[in-house]
Design a protein around this motif. Structure first.
Motif, mmCIF file in Angstrom:
data_model
loop_
_atom_site.group_PDB
_atom_site.id
_atom_site.type_symbol
_atom_site.label_atom_id
_atom_site.label_comp_id
_atom_site.label_asym_id
_atom_site.label_seq_id
_atom_site.Cartn_x
_atom_site.Cartn_y
_atom_site.Cartn_z
ATOM 1 N N ALA A 86 -0.990 -28.504 -12.639
ATOM 2 C CA ALA A 86 -0.087 -29.246 -11.653
ATOM 3 C C ALA A 86 -0.129 -30.697 -11.759
ATOM 4 O O ALA A 86 0.308 -31.232 -10.956
ATOM 5 C CB ALA A 86 -0.356 -28.642 -10.352
ATOM 6 N N THR A 87 -1.200 -31.185 -12.550
ATOM 7 C CA THR A 87 -1.248 -32.761 -12.482
ATOM 8 C C THR A 87 -0.125 -33.561 -13.106
ATOM 9 O O THR A 87 0.236 -32.998 -14.083
ATOM 10 C CB THR A 87 -2.692 -33.116 -13.306
ATOM 11 N N PRO A 88 0.322 -34.383 -12.255
ATOM 12 C CA PRO A 88 1.592 -35.249 -12.584
ATOM 13 C C PRO A 88 1.594 -35.990 -14.040
ATOM 14 O O PRO A 88 0.364 -36.261 -14.305
ATOM 15 C CB PRO A 88 1.871 -36.161 -11.633
ATOM 16 N N GLU A 89 2.417 -35.868 -14.819
ATOM 17 C CA GLU A 89 2.470 -36.676 -16.251
ATOM 18 C C GLU A 89 1.750 -38.084 -16.161
ATOM 19 O O GLU A 89 1.229 -38.294 -17.111
ATOM 20 C CB GLU A 89 3.710 -36.342 -16.862
ATOM 21 N N GLU B 60 -8.467 -20.987 -2.287
ATOM 22 C CA GLU B 60 -7.197 -21.470 -2.307
ATOM 23 C C GLU B 60 -6.978 -22.857 -1.548
ATOM 24 O O GLU B 60 -6.323 -23.874 -1.945
ATOM 25 C CB GLU B 60 -6.272 -20.546 -1.298
ATOM 26 N N GLU B 61 -7.971 -23.125 -0.488
ATOM 27 C CA GLU B 61 -8.112 -24.558 0.141
ATOM 28 C C GLU B 61 -8.573 -25.453 -0.870
ATOM 29 O O GLU B 61 -8.201 -26.444 -0.612
ATOM 30 C CB GLU B 61 -9.286 -24.128 1.574
ATOM 31 N N VAL C 48 -7.494 -30.261 -3.697
ATOM 32 C CA VAL C 48 -7.472 -31.353 -4.860
ATOM 33 C C VAL C 48 -6.160 -31.566 -5.452
ATOM 34 O O VAL C 48 -6.036 -32.718 -5.921
ATOM 35 C CB VAL C 48 -8.398 -30.508 -5.836
ATOM 36 N N ASN C 49 -5.246 -30.548 -5.453
ATOM 37 C CA ASN C 49 -3.974 -30.843 -5.755
ATOM 38 C C ASN C 49 -3.369 -32.030 -4.943
ATOM 39 O O ASN C 49 -2.592 -33.006 -5.471
ATOM 40 C CB ASN C 49 -3.122 -29.686 -5.877
ATOM 41 N N GLN C 50 -3.477 -31.937 -3.644
ATOM 42 C CA GLN C 50 -2.882 -33.144 -2.739
ATOM 43 C C GLN C 50 -3.421 -34.435 -3.172
ATOM 44 O O GLN C 50 -2.660 -35.376 -2.880
ATOM 45 C CB GLN C 50 -3.282 -32.549 -1.357
ATOM 46 N N ARG D 22 -1.501 -37.530 -4.372
ATOM 47 C CA ARG D 22 -1.793 -38.769 -3.688
ATOM 48 C C ARG D 22 -1.616 -40.025 -4.487
ATOM 49 O O ARG D 22 -1.375 -40.986 -4.403
ATOM 50 C CB ARG D 22 -2.478 -38.563 -2.656
ATOM 51 N N ALA D 23 -2.583 -39.879 -5.648
ATOM 52 C CA ALA D 23 -2.912 -41.000 -6.441
ATOM 53 C C ALA D 23 -1.722 -41.457 -6.883
ATOM 54 O O ALA D 23 -1.594 -42.635 -7.626
ATOM 55 C CB ALA D 23 -4.072 -40.441 -7.480
#
Length: 423
Positions: free
Chosen positions: A75-78, A216-217, A222-224, A228-229
């Motif tokens: 899921a990490t943005p490109e 799941e938490e 971590v995704n959030q 945010r970065a």
């Protein structure tokens, strides 16, 4: 008067406006950051022996971390340059000196090859010590360079085992460098001591701490943080306040950073046109141990020294950041001349922090000042609305409804009493 709710809204609006205006340099297209301005994230994972414990959703803590990492990597943005660093992953022995050097870059910070990163994570096995302090120092080096946002996400299931290199002091040292690096911490099934340590690390750099007890938490948090970065970042402009209003630098709307000695006053000037409103807020960071009982004062005064409005905050105990703010609406001029002169408003920032003997007093405490000059309230009477604005309409309506209800209730009561007497 200060209205905290409206101040917060004003500060958020300022940051949003600045972010929208400054997020993309002229030479780069949106969504295509250069290596210099690309956001960077270093995931720092505790791989110490305690990660073998089976208390997260029926599996080991290590298994939960691996599953979360795989989903996060997908899921990490490109545009995010992501890396992975480990601590306690390689040395299984009892030699403390060697164990406290056990931190390594598993995957370098840079463009993400998801398959390669997942393969590297799959090889991890809980092994050794918990050198959080040394790992944070190395992670800060991993993120060195560039103008984009920098974020460390530390995932650990225990407190540091390599004192006296206190990881909280390490975080304060990183914050004092002024490199704009944020550390977020996640504690896996935490105890009180670990929670306190990870909270201190996060707060020292303006990050967040989260307690995690389910896979799941961990994945969601971590995704959030990685997402945010990738959000646009407002970089504060370095300025230097003066010791008197007459010598103060003139500031426009924006975000500024400065340093203020213990107990010192710093002065800045802002020009406010008739019909405009000045909104200002200040945050002073305690990047080292300070004594209890402290405060921050922000005053708006005229060039002749008359106080217009003030905001103040105080505390007693441990803190990392203390903030306050103010609003000053300047009424429209009665003069028909459109070129009416602006008023020079002086902003004074004072702190009452103090330190015990042996603690360094230089450089000064980090100070962040937000200045926003916007069009004033649409209606002139709203300037003196005591913070209610158009809420006066609702208040008047409630009074009217109460009055009518009282009349009706009185009439009904008299009517029922008259019937009772007749009967």
């Amino acid at each position: 008067m200060i209205t905290r709710t409206r101040l917060a809204a004003g500060a958020c609006a300022l940051l949003a406006a600045l972010a929208a205006g400054m997020a993309f340099p002229a030479g780069a297209s949106a969504g295509e950051p250069t290596d210099e301005d690309a956001p960077k994230v270093d995931l720092v994972l505790d791989v110490s022996g305690s990660m073998r414990t089976r208390d997260i959703d029926g599996g080991t803590r290590m298994a939960a971390a691996k599953q979360a990492f795989n989903e996060v990597l997908d899921a990490t943005p490109e545009e995010v340059r992501l890396g992975i660093r480990t601590l306690g992953a390689d040395y299984p022995g009892d030699d403390r000196k060697t164990g406290c050097k056990d931190t390594a870059q598993l995957y370098p910070v840079g463009p993400l090859d998801r398959t390669e990163a997942k393969t590297a994570v799959a090889t991890l096995s809980p092994t050794g010590w918990t050198p959080i302090g040394p790992a944070l120092l190395k992670a800060a080096d991993d993120l060195d360079g560039g103008d984009g946002s920098k974020r460390i996400v530390l995932i650990s299931d225990g407190e540091d085992t390599c004192a006296p290199l206190d990881p909280c002091e390490v975080a304060r040292e990183i914050a004092a460098k002024g490199i704009g690096l944020t550390i977020d911490t996640l504690g896996l099934v935490p105890n009180t001591k670990m929670r306190q340590q990870l909270s201190c690390i996060a707060e020292a750099t303006g990050g967040t701490y989260t307690s995690v007890e389910h896979t799941e938490e961990l994945t969601d948090k971590v995704n959030q943080l990685v997402d945010r970065a990738a959000d646009p970042v407002v970089t504060p402009v370095a300025t230097e306040g003066a010791d008197a209003c007459a010598k103060a630098p003139t500031l426009k709307s924006g975000l500024y950073t400065d340093r203020e000695e213990f107990g010192q006053q710093r002065w800045y000037r802002v020009d406010v046109e008739p019909g405009q409103e000045l909104r200002a807020s200040v945050s002073v960071g305690a990047d080292r141990a300070v004594n209890p009982s402290y405060g921050v004062l922000l005053r708006a005064v005229t060039v002749h020294g008359r106080e217009i409005v003030r905001g103040e905050a105080a505390g007693n105990g441990r803190t990392d950041v203390l903030s306050t703010g103010l609003r000053y609406p300047k009424a429209e001029s009665d003069d028909d001349d459109a070129d009416a002169a602006a008023e020079a408003v002086c902003l004074q920032v004072t702190n009452s922090f103090s330190v015990a003997s042996g603690v360094k007093t230089t450089p000064g405490l980090p100070l962040e000042l937000t200045v926003d000059v916007v069009d004033g309230p649409g209606d002139s009477d709203d300037v003196a609305a005591f913070g209610l604005g158009r809420g006066w309409w609702l208040l008047g309506l409630l009074v009217l409804v109460g009055f009518v209800a009282g009349l009706l209730w009185g009439w009904l009561s008299r009517w029922r009493f008259a019937i009772w007497r007749t009967n």
